[in-house]
Design a protein around this motif. Structure first.
Motif, PDB file in Angstrom:
ATOM      1  N   GLY A  79       0.819   6.030   0.353  1.00 11.64           N
ATOM      2  CA  GLY A  79       0.531   7.276  -0.495  1.00 11.64           C
ATOM      3  C   GLY A  79       0.947   8.254   0.227  1.00 11.64           C
ATOM      4  O   GLY A  79       1.204   9.182   0.492  1.00 11.64           O
ATOM      5  N   ALA A  80       0.157   8.352   1.803  1.00  9.93           N
ATOM      6  CA  ALA A  80       0.466  10.285   2.830  1.00  9.93           C
ATOM      7  C   ALA A  80       2.306  10.320   2.368  1.00  9.93           C
ATOM      8  O   ALA A  80       2.579  11.134   2.438  1.00  9.93           O
ATOM      9  CB  ALA A  80       0.003   9.829   3.392  1.00  9.93           C
ATOM     10  N   ARG A  81       2.672   8.844   3.221  1.00  8.53           N
ATOM     11  CA  ARG A  81       3.840   8.807   3.551  1.00  8.53           C
ATOM     12  C   ARG A  81       4.790   9.160   2.119  1.00  8.53           C
ATOM     13  O   ARG A  81       5.602   9.803   2.494  1.00  8.53           O
ATOM     14  CB  ARG A  81       4.516   7.814   3.714  1.00  8.53           C
ATOM     15  CG  ARG A  81       5.706   7.539   4.748  1.00  8.53           C
ATOM     16  CD  ARG A  81       5.931   6.291   5.562  1.00  8.53           C
ATOM     17  NE  ARG A  81       7.440   6.509   6.173  1.00  8.53           N
ATOM     18  CZ  ARG A  81       7.478   5.429   6.676  1.00  8.53           C
ATOM     19  NH1 ARG A  81       7.135   4.661   7.418  1.00  8.53           N
ATOM     20  NH2 ARG A  81       9.495   5.336   6.938  1.00  8.53           N
ATOM     21  N   LEU A  82       4.767   8.367   0.961  1.00  6.41           N
ATOM     22  CA  LEU A  82       5.678   8.773  -0.316  1.00  6.41           C
ATOM     23  C   LEU A  82       4.575  10.456  -0.579  1.00  6.41           C
ATOM     24  O   LEU A  82       6.112  10.741  -0.891  1.00  6.41           O
ATOM     25  CB  LEU A  82       4.595   7.835  -1.482  1.00  6.41           C
ATOM     26  CG  LEU A  82       5.782   8.061  -2.864  1.00  6.41           C
ATOM     27  CD1 LEU A  82       6.596   7.699  -2.796  1.00  6.41           C
ATOM     28  CD2 LEU A  82       5.025   7.461  -3.524  1.00  6.41           C
ATOM     29  N   ALA A  83       4.053  11.349  -0.497  1.00  4.63           N
ATOM     30  CA  ALA A  83       4.153  12.414  -1.173  1.00  4.63           C
ATOM     31  C   ALA A  83       4.878  13.106   0.148  1.00  4.63           C
ATOM     32  O   ALA A  83       5.200  14.200  -0.661  1.00  4.63           O
ATOM     33  CB  ALA A  83       1.878  12.619  -0.412  1.00  4.63           C
ATOM     34  N   LEU A  93       1.795  -0.755   6.020  1.00  3.68           N
ATOM     35  CA  LEU A  93       1.285   0.530   5.941  1.00  3.68           C
ATOM     36  C   LEU A  93      -0.632  -0.135   5.032  1.00  3.68           C
ATOM     37  O   LEU A  93      -0.438  -1.223   4.255  1.00  3.68           O
ATOM     38  CB  LEU A  93       1.830   1.199   5.630  1.00  3.68           C
ATOM     39  CG  LEU A  93       3.086   1.758   6.088  1.00  3.68           C
ATOM     40  CD1 LEU A  93       4.201   2.814   5.314  1.00  3.68           C
ATOM     41  CD2 LEU A  93       2.932   1.900   7.676  1.00  3.68           C
ATOM     42  N   THR A  94      -1.260   0.576   5.450  1.00  8.39           N
ATOM     43  CA  THR A  94      -2.374   0.801   4.513  1.00  8.39           C
ATOM     44  C   THR A  94      -1.872   1.840   2.989  1.00  8.39           C
ATOM     45  O   THR A  94      -0.952   2.056   3.380  1.00  8.39           O
ATOM     46  CB  THR A  94      -3.124   1.446   5.118  1.00  8.39           C
ATOM     47  OG1 THR A  94      -3.030   2.699   5.154  1.00  8.39           O
ATOM     48  CG2 THR A  94      -4.155   1.158   6.568  1.00  8.39           C
ATOM     49  N   SER A 119      -4.071  -5.210 -10.841  1.00  5.18           N
ATOM     50  CA  SER A 119      -3.820  -4.248  -9.994  1.00  5.18           C
ATOM     51  C   SER A 119      -5.830  -3.397 -10.677  1.00  5.18           C
ATOM     52  O   SER A 119      -6.432  -3.491 -10.297  1.00  5.18           O
ATOM     53  CB  SER A 119      -2.855  -3.128 -10.842  1.00  5.18           C
ATOM     54  OG  SER A 119      -3.386  -1.648 -10.943  1.00  5.18           O
ATOM     55  N   SER A 120      -5.756  -2.980  -8.273  1.00  4.46           N
ATOM     56  CA  SER A 120      -7.163  -2.638  -7.988  1.00  4.46           C
ATOM     57  C   SER A 120      -7.014  -0.987  -8.387  1.00  4.46           C
ATOM     58  O   SER A 120      -8.025  -0.487  -8.331  1.00  4.46           O
ATOM     59  CB  SER A 120      -7.522  -2.399  -6.885  1.00  4.46           C
ATOM     60  OG  SER A 120      -6.295  -2.384  -6.077  1.00  4.46           O
ATOM     61  N   GLY A 121      -5.402  -0.494  -8.426  1.00  3.05           N
ATOM     62  CA  GLY A 121      -5.869   1.191  -8.666  1.00  3.05           C
ATOM     63  C   GLY A 121      -5.145   1.887  -7.406  1.00  3.05           C
ATOM     64  O   GLY A 121      -5.649   3.167  -7.207  1.00  3.05           O
ATOM     65  N   LYS A 122      -5.623   0.657  -6.031  1.00  2.00           N
ATOM     66  CA  LYS A 122      -5.765   1.580  -4.925  1.00  2.00           C
ATOM     67  C   LYS A 122      -4.957   1.961  -4.657  1.00  2.00           C
ATOM     68  O   LYS A 122      -5.114   3.662  -4.253  1.00  2.00           O
ATOM     69  CB  LYS A 122      -6.451   0.062  -3.910  1.00  2.00           C
ATOM     70  CG  LYS A 122      -7.185   0.040  -3.606  1.00  2.00           C
ATOM     71  CD  LYS A 122      -7.263  -1.198  -2.541  1.00  2.00           C
ATOM     72  CE  LYS A 122      -9.113  -1.814  -2.665  1.00  2.00           C
ATOM     73  NZ  LYS A 122      -8.931  -2.722  -1.791  1.00  2.00           N
ATOM     74  N   GLN A 123      -3.654   2.166  -4.623  1.00  2.54           N
ATOM     75  CA  GLN A 123      -2.274   2.893  -4.391  1.00  2.54           C
ATOM     76  C   GLN A 123      -2.219   3.910  -5.489  1.00  2.54           C
ATOM     77  O   GLN A 123      -1.822   4.656  -5.165  1.00  2.54           O
ATOM     78  CB  GLN A 123      -1.010   1.650  -4.607  1.00  2.54           C
ATOM     79  CG  GLN A 123       0.398   2.252  -3.903  1.00  2.54           C
ATOM     80  CD  GLN A 123       0.145   2.134  -2.589  1.00  2.54           C
ATOM     81  OE1 GLN A 123       0.396   1.706  -1.932  1.00  2.54           O
ATOM     82  NE2 GLN A 123      -0.249   3.830  -2.294  1.00  2.54           N
ATOM     83  N   GLY A 124      -2.374   3.685  -6.571  1.00  2.00           N
ATOM     84  CA  GLY A 124      -2.202   4.836  -7.250  1.00  2.00           C
ATOM     85  C   GLY A 124      -3.220   5.780  -6.819  1.00  2.00           C
ATOM     86  O   GLY A 124      -2.674   7.432  -7.142  1.00  2.00           O
ATOM     87  N   HIS A 125      -4.109   5.744  -6.157  1.00  2.53           N
ATOM     88  CA  HIS A 125      -5.057   6.317  -6.208  1.00  2.53           C
ATOM     89  C   HIS A 125      -5.161   7.413  -4.522  1.00  2.53           C
ATOM     90  O   HIS A 125      -5.356   8.471  -4.627  1.00  2.53           O
ATOM     91  CB  HIS A 125      -6.549   6.072  -6.028  1.00  2.53           C
ATOM     92  CG  HIS A 125      -7.467   5.787  -8.133  1.00  2.53           C
ATOM     93  ND1 HIS A 125      -7.093   4.747  -8.846  1.00  2.53           N
ATOM     94  CD2 HIS A 125      -8.456   6.433  -7.728  1.00  2.53           C
ATOM     95  CE1 HIS A 125      -7.208   4.921 -10.065  1.00  2.53           C
ATOM     96  NE2 HIS A 125      -9.026   5.569  -9.194  1.00  2.53           N
ATOM     97  N   ALA A 126      -4.369   6.239  -3.773  1.00  5.92           N
ATOM     98  CA  ALA A 126      -4.388   6.961  -2.835  1.00  5.92           C
ATOM     99  C   ALA A 126      -3.214   7.889  -2.761  1.00  5.92           C
ATOM    100  O   ALA A 126      -3.061   8.874  -2.424  1.00  5.92           O
ATOM    101  CB  ALA A 126      -3.822   5.564  -1.939  1.00  5.92           C
ATOM    102  N   ILE A 127      -1.995   7.915  -3.885  1.00  5.69           N
ATOM    103  CA  ILE A 127      -0.882   8.763  -3.764  1.00  5.69           C
ATOM    104  C   ILE A 127      -1.654  10.416  -4.832  1.00  5.69           C
ATOM    105  O   ILE A 127      -0.853  11.238  -4.439  1.00  5.69           O
ATOM    106  CB  ILE A 127       0.078   8.146  -5.121  1.00  5.69           C
ATOM    107  CG1 ILE A 127       0.501   7.268  -3.911  1.00  5.69           C
ATOM    108  CG2 ILE A 127       1.233   9.147  -5.190  1.00  5.69           C
ATOM    109  CD1 ILE A 127       1.325   6.438  -5.235  1.00  5.69           C
TER     110      ILE A 127
END
Ligand code: CTP
Length: 403
Positions: free
Chosen positions: A387-391, A381-382, A211-219
């Motif tokens: 992250g933006a769509r989920l938020a 999506l990126t 895991s890179s953490g990119k998705q969680g950090h973006a959220i």
């Protein structure tokens, strides 16, 4: 509307600066108070007199003018604003912002501020498309700067292409939704987990995952942008801490759980971390030594706590909306639906992490949102856009629950 908002408009030296008096009018008719900072080259394209007349305020130009510093130091200019809007933002100003240069009043204010920054770039198409400018824009976005435009169209230099500053009306609209969106989750507390966990074998070795953490950090970043007070509990990653987020760095699953419990109560929890399911039952106190030709050490494993399951079943302490992820390599939807029930969370974001998808290390993600109402297939999506769509979906759900 922009009622009561204080906009510090920083005007750098592009031909589009001639539109700034109109921009000031558009912002003021929406209720904003506008104060202008004009760079030396900006003043070649628009007069301080015109800006002073439409803003009904002094126009600030000189870093070293004694009266400016006496009346209103550069720190105060930022302190007394709710947002800094750089329009037009030239390629040169963007480059200075990236490097933290502070050689005039505008760039000094931009370096000294802790307020949100919005830029409306304007430049020749080739300057816009240049790798340097594109890299600068990416860095600024990463730091949380909001970018409006530019648009495609005829340019003052006689060329056609991308680089024209957005029209004043559009900038005013974008700033209005910036403030509206930025308040959607205000007063809400969000908790996000991200990254891998490291499970120690001995003081120097550990078991981890990709895991890179990119998705969680973006959220976490996206939830903070919507105004929530956000805590990010992250395992070891190579990512910078998202700005404005309370970041707790942990290594193991057990540390991650303890940090999550300490962050409660929360209205929203999103578990995006790739938590190790197992750890080594007994961590060796000293480095395990190799005996040449001998047997490799047996690693007896034991189960880690399940953070998503724990948060979902936390009784009174349960966050109002709990979202989990399902990292699958086959039967993505079926496994995600089963996981939703097993964990007791409200939503599952399911993604295929087979090596050929490149999801783990990459910047793109194709996900399916599984809720009690069914399955939504989102396009590729990126991770930032996910992250933006989920938020935004979370904000919609909380609004609906409130109505
Ligand atoms: N999760 C967690 N704590 C764990 C394991 C998983 O909080 N110890 C969370 C993850 O953050 C994710 C969700 O549970 O939100 C699902 O993780 P995943 O690895 O897909 O599922 P597992 O429960 O580990 O099941 P399996 O590996 O069998 O698919």
């Amino acid at each position: 509307m922009l009622a009561g908002k204080r906009v510090l408009l920083i005007i750098s030296g592009g031909i589009a600066a001639y539109k700034c008096p109109d921009l000031v009018r558009r912002l003021r008719e929406r209720g904003a108070a506008v104060r202008c900072v004009l760079t030396q080259s900006g003043a070649e394209f628009v007069s301080p007199l015109a800006l002073g007349a439409v803003s009904e305020d002094k126009v600030y130009q000189d870093l070293f003018s004694l009266t400016d510093e006496h009346e209103m130091g550069h720190i105060n200019l930022s302190r007394q604003a709710d947002v800094l809007l750089v329009a037009p933002a030239t390629a040169n100003t963007l480059a200075k912002m990236v490097h933290g240069a502070a050689d005039d009043l505008a760039t000094t204010v931009l370096l000294a501020t802790d307020k949100p920054v919005v830029v409306a770039p304007a430049m020749n198409v080739r300057m816009w498309e240049h790798a340097a400018t594109q890299a600068n824009i990416a860095v600024l976005k990463d730091r949380g700067v909001t970018v409006i435009g530019p648009e495609e169209g005829d340019m003052a230099c006689g060329e056609y292409g991308m680089g024209r500053m957005s029209e004043p009306l559009e900038i005013a609209e974008a700033l209005t939704s910036f403030f509206h969106d930025g308040a959607r989750l205000s007063g809400r507390r969000a908790l996000v987990t991200s990254g891998p966990t490291y499970e120690a074998i001995d003081p120097v070795r550990y078991i981890a995952n990709r895991s890179s953490g990119k998705q969680g950090h973006a959220i976490a970043d996206a939830l903070r942008r919507l105004g929530s007070e956000t805590t990010l509990v992250t395992g070891p990653t190579r990512l910078p801490d998202p700005p404005g987020v309370n970041v707790v760095h942990v290594e193991s699953a057990r540390q991650m759980l303890a940090a999550c419990e300490a962050a409660l109560p929360a209205d929203i929890a999103v578990c995006a971390a790739a938590v190790a399911d197992w750890r080594v039952a007994t961590e060796a106190g000293e480095k395990i030594k190799k005996t040449p030709g001998g047997e490799p050490p047996p690693l007896k494993m034991t189960e880690n706590p399940d953070i998503l399951h724990t948060l979902s079943n936390a009784g009174n302490a349960r966050p109002g909306l709990v979202v989990g992820f399902a990292a699958e390599t086959e039967n993505v939807i079926e496994n995600a639906v089963a996981k939703l029930a097993r964990k007791g969370c409200d939503w599952i974001v399911a993604n295929d992490v087979s090596p050929e998808t490149g999801t783990f290390a990459g910047d793109a993600n194709t996900v399916h949102l599984v809720t009690a109402d069914g399955v939504e297939d989102w396009p590729e999506l990126t991770k930032k856009a996910v992250g933006a769509r989920l938020a935004a979906r979370i904000a919609d759900a909380l609004d609906a629950a409130h109505d």
